[in-house]
Design a protein around this motif. Structure first.
Motif, PDB file in Angstrom:
ATOM      1  N   ALA A 243       2.405  -3.363  -2.431  1.00 26.34           N
ATOM      2  CA  ALA A 243       2.098  -1.924  -2.752  1.00 26.34           C
ATOM      3  C   ALA A 243       1.118  -1.753  -1.728  1.00 26.34           C
ATOM      4  N   VAL A 257      -0.694  -4.928  -7.239  1.00 26.25           N
ATOM      5  CA  VAL A 257       0.194  -4.934  -7.951  1.00 26.25           C
ATOM      6  C   VAL A 257      -0.363  -5.414  -9.382  1.00 26.25           C
ATOM      7  N   LEU A 305       5.878   1.156  -2.980  1.00 28.35           N
ATOM      8  CA  LEU A 305       5.546   0.073  -4.382  1.00 28.35           C
ATOM      9  C   LEU A 305       7.307  -0.769  -3.502  1.00 28.35           C
TER      10      LEU A 305
END
Ligand code: TA6
Length: 312
Positions: A243, A257, A305
């Motif tokens: 991300a 993440v 993401l």
């Protein structure tokens, strides 16, 4: 020579739902419902179906699709009871972007399609902020990359959670293991203290009952091993999870993440009308996300993401 299929084809199912087929030159294909921009299938060039979608999933837009890759945004679970479980993204119809001009570094000759969520469609009084949501789906012969980007287009900061809620087709849960969580902190959502995390020293995750855990890196300096690897009887599947926070001036930094691992097992699966009989044995959710607390996004900043799935 057989005529090559167009990269992006769109049709409408019997319930009037837009269904997009993404085709790669290798023969790999993906199927995406505009409803929730939900990928329901990724079949590799070698014919491997990497995702699990319940045969009883509702595909008529009346509820989130059970399986494939639903997207959770702007909340994970239901911390705000005014909003649907996992937010409005997976139960809103996204718009397919014509002629996307996007490439992904992980696949040289990727077939790509892009969806956008119109804030007029995807919104809720509980989260009334100005945003842009873009979802890029890219496939190669044995790889799929999913990138969800949220941009703050307003003049006030907002916070959200997001998650790529992937259901993997693993054939047999009893002989499937997952690695890549060493050093993580884990929240056991079905345990006695779901809001307390503890170190999880296991190098190997095995599933022998209902599992609903959130694995959290100890911090940005200690991200989880990337990718994690799902070891299944039909071969391994690696799941890359990254991300990025891009500020208003374009400065970028990595975000740690989190990863949710979920299998409902027998009883909880049987209690879901859209969960096919015995499906719990053939699926495992491994879900990259930003869920351990709200992510704050400043005006004109963006958070992306990314999940990279490779069938090995
Ligand atoms: O995968 C994690 C999770 O939050 C589980 O707790 C379970 O609720 C799952 O999502 C599915 O949620 P859904 O709303 O699709 O039934």
């Amino acid at each position: 020579m057989a005529e090559e299929r167009p990269t992006i084809e769109s049709c409408t199912n019997e319930s009037g739902q837009q269904v997009v087929t993404l085709s790669h030159s290798s023969g790999a294909t993906a199927t995406i419902y505009a409803f929730g921009a939900t990928v329901t299938d990724f079949t590799t060039a070698s014919g491997r179906q990497v995702l699990w979608t319940s045969s009883k999933a509702k595909l008529d837009g009346t509820k989130a699709i059970r399986g494939g890759i639903p997207l959770a945004f702007p909340q994970f679970g239901q911390p705000d009871k005014r909003m649907a479980q996992h937010g409005f993204a997976r139960i809103s119809t996204w718009e397919l972007v014509e002629e996307p001009s996007v490439s992904v570094s992980e696949i040289e000759d990727a077939a790509v399609c892009v969806f956008k969520l119109n804030p007029a469609m995807g919104t809720h009084e509980a989260w009334p902020f100005a945003y842009e949501a873009e979802y890029v789906i890219a496939i190669g012969a044995e790889t799929m990359v999913n990138t969800l980007s949220i941009r703050n287009t307003g003049d006030e900061a907002f916070s959200f959670q997001c998650l790529i809620h992937t259901y993997f087709n693993i054939q047999d849960i009893t002989t499937t293991t997952v690695t890549g969580f060493q050093g993580a902190l884990v929240y056991d959502k079905i345990g006695e203290t779901p809001d307390e995390c503890s170190p999880d020293g296991n190098q190997l995750i095995t599933i022998d009952g209902n599992v609903d855990r959130v694995y959290v890196p100890e911090g940005i300096d200690a991200p989880l091993e990337d990718p994690c690897v799902i070891n299944t009887p039909g071969g391994n599947i690696s799941v890359g999870r990254t991300a990025l926070y891009v500020d208003a001036e374009g400065g970028a930094r990595n975000l740690p993440v989190d990863t949710v691992v979920w299998n409902p097992w027998i009883e909880k699966a049987a209690a879901m009308a859209d969960f096919e009989e015995g499906g719990w044995q053939r699926m495992l959710c491994v879900e990259p996300g930003l869920v351990n607390g709200p992510q704050t996004c400043e005006p004109q900043a963006a958070i992306a993401l990314k999940q990279v799935i490779r069938a090995e």
